[in-house]
Structure formats: structure tokens, C-alpha cells
Design a protein around this motif. Structure first.
Motif, PDB file in Angstrom:
ATOM      1  N   SER A  56       0.932  -1.260   0.104  1.00 11.66           N
ATOM      2  CA  SER A  56      -0.075  -0.032  -0.072  1.00 11.66           C
ATOM      3  C   SER A  56       0.838   1.479  -0.240  1.00 11.66           C
ATOM      4  O   SER A  56       0.511   2.235  -0.575  1.00 11.66           O
ATOM      5  N   ASP A 176      -5.476  -0.716  -4.981  1.00  9.31           N
ATOM      6  CA  ASP A 176      -5.223  -1.174  -3.964  1.00  9.31           C
ATOM      7  C   ASP A 176      -6.183  -2.262  -3.113  1.00  9.31           C
ATOM      8  O   ASP A 176      -7.117  -1.617  -2.495  1.00  9.31           O
ATOM      9  N   GLU A 177      -5.857  -3.437  -3.278  1.00 10.99           N
ATOM     10  CA  GLU A 177      -6.869  -4.442  -2.863  1.00 10.99           C
ATOM     11  C   GLU A 177      -8.500  -4.004  -3.054  1.00 10.99           C
ATOM     12  O   GLU A 177      -9.134  -4.069  -2.279  1.00 10.99           O
TER      13      GLU A 177
END
Ligand code: ADP
Ligand code: MG
Length: 255
Positions: A56, A176-177
């Protein structure tokens, strides 16, 4: 998606993302260790790694949500600005989709998508609306345009978040995810949109635990551990013949 030639002397122009010798600390924690990464136009990079490995943080440094201690990051040859108006332009060029959808709760779906293009890109309301409707159509949400975010499922909201990023006509998309907060039955509807975007030639950097997506859509796998890039290879090699013990251990836990 843009096929316009870029300036620069190398064939095909400069890398879309160029990260050179980047280090970052949070206090005593060395969170990014000498990161080097060149991402050419149209490449889809999937970033894998255990929790806390710096995935991240890496994403957030690329659109300057986080400053770096040393090294340099360039977007299409241009050094990241540190502040002000240039930073807003950079963020428009580098779209980012997070785990939490971050839609404006008090705005309709359509307004969520038209807001930034009008404010930041200075598009007319009419042009922004036309484009927003196209994008909402593309992510399968056009019929929901007058609803508010809370009236949509998580998967639908995340598709709106993607449309909202695309409305800025970004050169690069960071994810991000994006499916980690979704119920399992909604994961694929979001991944399908991302696969389509990848096929259209968008330059993408995707942090995900979805190995099916990584195998299907990635041109390249970056495996991180403890703030460093431990492997940088193609998906086939990574999944069938990981070199490092860290990657072998990671894969043994998830596959
Ligand atoms: P990942 O996304 O791979 O799980 P992160 O980039 O979120 O990893 O975090 C990397 C490390 O940095 C972790 O040890 C995390 O606790 C730490 N960290 C992340 N953000 C901050 C912050 N704002 N302040 C201090 N430490 C942080
Ligand atoms: Mg993370």
C-alpha cells in the motif's frame, strides 16, 4: 488507452511509471527499501506480498499520497511534483481505487462521476455527463445513476469508484486491494471490469490477493517482502517456479 506518442528519446517514449532507488521510513521502520521499477505503457503489474510488506505504501507514493525519503518517481518522464496545482494534475493522471470505495455519500452515482472532471479537468457539465454515462454503462451501472451510494451493493459501489477514476482520463490506474472488502459473490463483477480495462491497454498496478486475476491479467508479478522487491518476473515463472524462500512460503499459504 491513449495511443498518442510521448516525448522522450527511447523507442515508445519514457516508462509510464519510473521508480528509482526509492526509500521510505516511518520513524524507525524502513518501509520501502531501494525500490526500482520501470513500468512501460500498457503493462499490467500485479503486486503480491504478505501483509505489512509495503504494498500500500508503494501505491501511495506513486500518486504522492505519501512522500518518499530519497530516490525519484516519474510519471511518463515527469518527476512527481511535491505540492500545489501540479499535484492535483498528477492525481488526475494517476487514478487510484482503494479497498474502501470512498464515494461521496450525499451525491448521486452520476454526480460522483461528473464532479472531478468538471472541477479539476474543467469539462463542461454536459460533456462530463455524456462521458460519465458511457463509463457507467461500461461498468454495468448506468441504470443506477440517480441512486445514492448506500443504495448500491459493495460490488456496484466499487464499479462506480472505478468509473469515477476513469472519468478523469487517467494515464495509469492504481488498485489497492479493490476487492478485499467485498462479499465473495461480488468479487468477480469488479475483477471483470479490471480485466476489461487491462485488455484495453490501460497501464495498471494492482495490489491484490486474487491469484486468479494475477494469473489471467498480469503481464508481470512484483513480489514484496519486508519493504523490498524480492521477485520481479512473469506470472508463469512466479507461480510455477518462485525463486525466493519468501515467495515459496507465501504461495504455500495461499494456493
Ligand atoms: P501492505 O499494504 O503490504 O500490507 P503497508 O504498506 O500498509 O503494507 O505497510 C507497511 C508497513 O508500514 C507496515 O509495517 C505498517 O504497519 C507500516 N505503516 C503503514 N502506514 C503507516 C503509517 N502511516 N505510519 C506508521 N507505520 C505505517
Ligand atoms: Mg495494504
Amino acid at each position: 488507452m491513449s495511443s498518442s506518442p510521448s516525448s522522450g528519446s527511447s523507442p515508445g517514449g519514457p516508462s509510464m511509471i519510473s521508480i528509482k532507488s526509492v526509500d521510505k521510513h516511518y520513524g524507525p521502520l524502513h518501509v520501502l527499501k531501494d525500490i526500482n521499477l520501470e513500468v512501460p505503457r500498457g503493462q499490467v503489474v500485479v503486486v503480491l506480498g504478505p501483509s505489512g510488506s509495503g504494498k500500500s505504501t508503494l501505491c501511495r507514493t506513486i500518486n504522492r499520497l505519501e512522500p518518499i525519503d530519497s530516490g525519484e518517481i516519474r510519471i511518463e518522464g515527469t518527476l512527481l511534483p511535491s505540492e500545489g496545482k501540479d499535484l492535483a494534475a498528477l492525481r488526475a493522471d494517476v487514478g487510484m481505487v482503494f479497498q474502501s470505495f470512498n464515494l461521496f455519500a450525499h451525491k448521486t452515482i452520476l454526480d460522483n462521476v461528473t464532479l472531478a472532471p468538471v472541477k479539476v479537468r474543467k469539462k463542461s457539465k454536459a460533456d462530463a455527463t455524456t462521458r460519465a454515462l458511457e463509463l457507467l454503462e461500461r461498468v454495468g451501472i448506468a441504470s443506477q445513476k440517480d441512486k445514492y451510494p448506500a443504495q448500491l451493493s459493495g460490488g456496484q459501489q466499487q464499479r462506480v469508484a472505478i468509473a469515477r477514476s476513469l472519468a478523469m482520463e487517467p494515464k495509469i490506474m492504481l488498485f489497492d486491494e479493490p476487492t478485499s472488502a467485498l462479499d465473495p459473490e461480488m468479487v468477480n463483477e469488479v475483477l471483470d471490469v479490471m480485466v476489461a480495462l487491462a485488455k484495453e491497454g490501460m497501464t495498471m498496478l494492482v495490489v491484490t490477493h486474487e491469484m486468479g486475476f494475477a494469473r489471467k491479467a498480469a503481464d508481470r508479478i512484483i513480489f514484496m517482502a519486508d519493504g523490498a522487491v524480492v521477485e520481479d518476473t512473469d506470472p508463469e515463472s512466479f507461480f510455477t517456479a518462485p525463486k525466493s524462500d519468501r515467495a515459496k512460503d507465501f504461495l504455500s499459504k495461499i494456493l
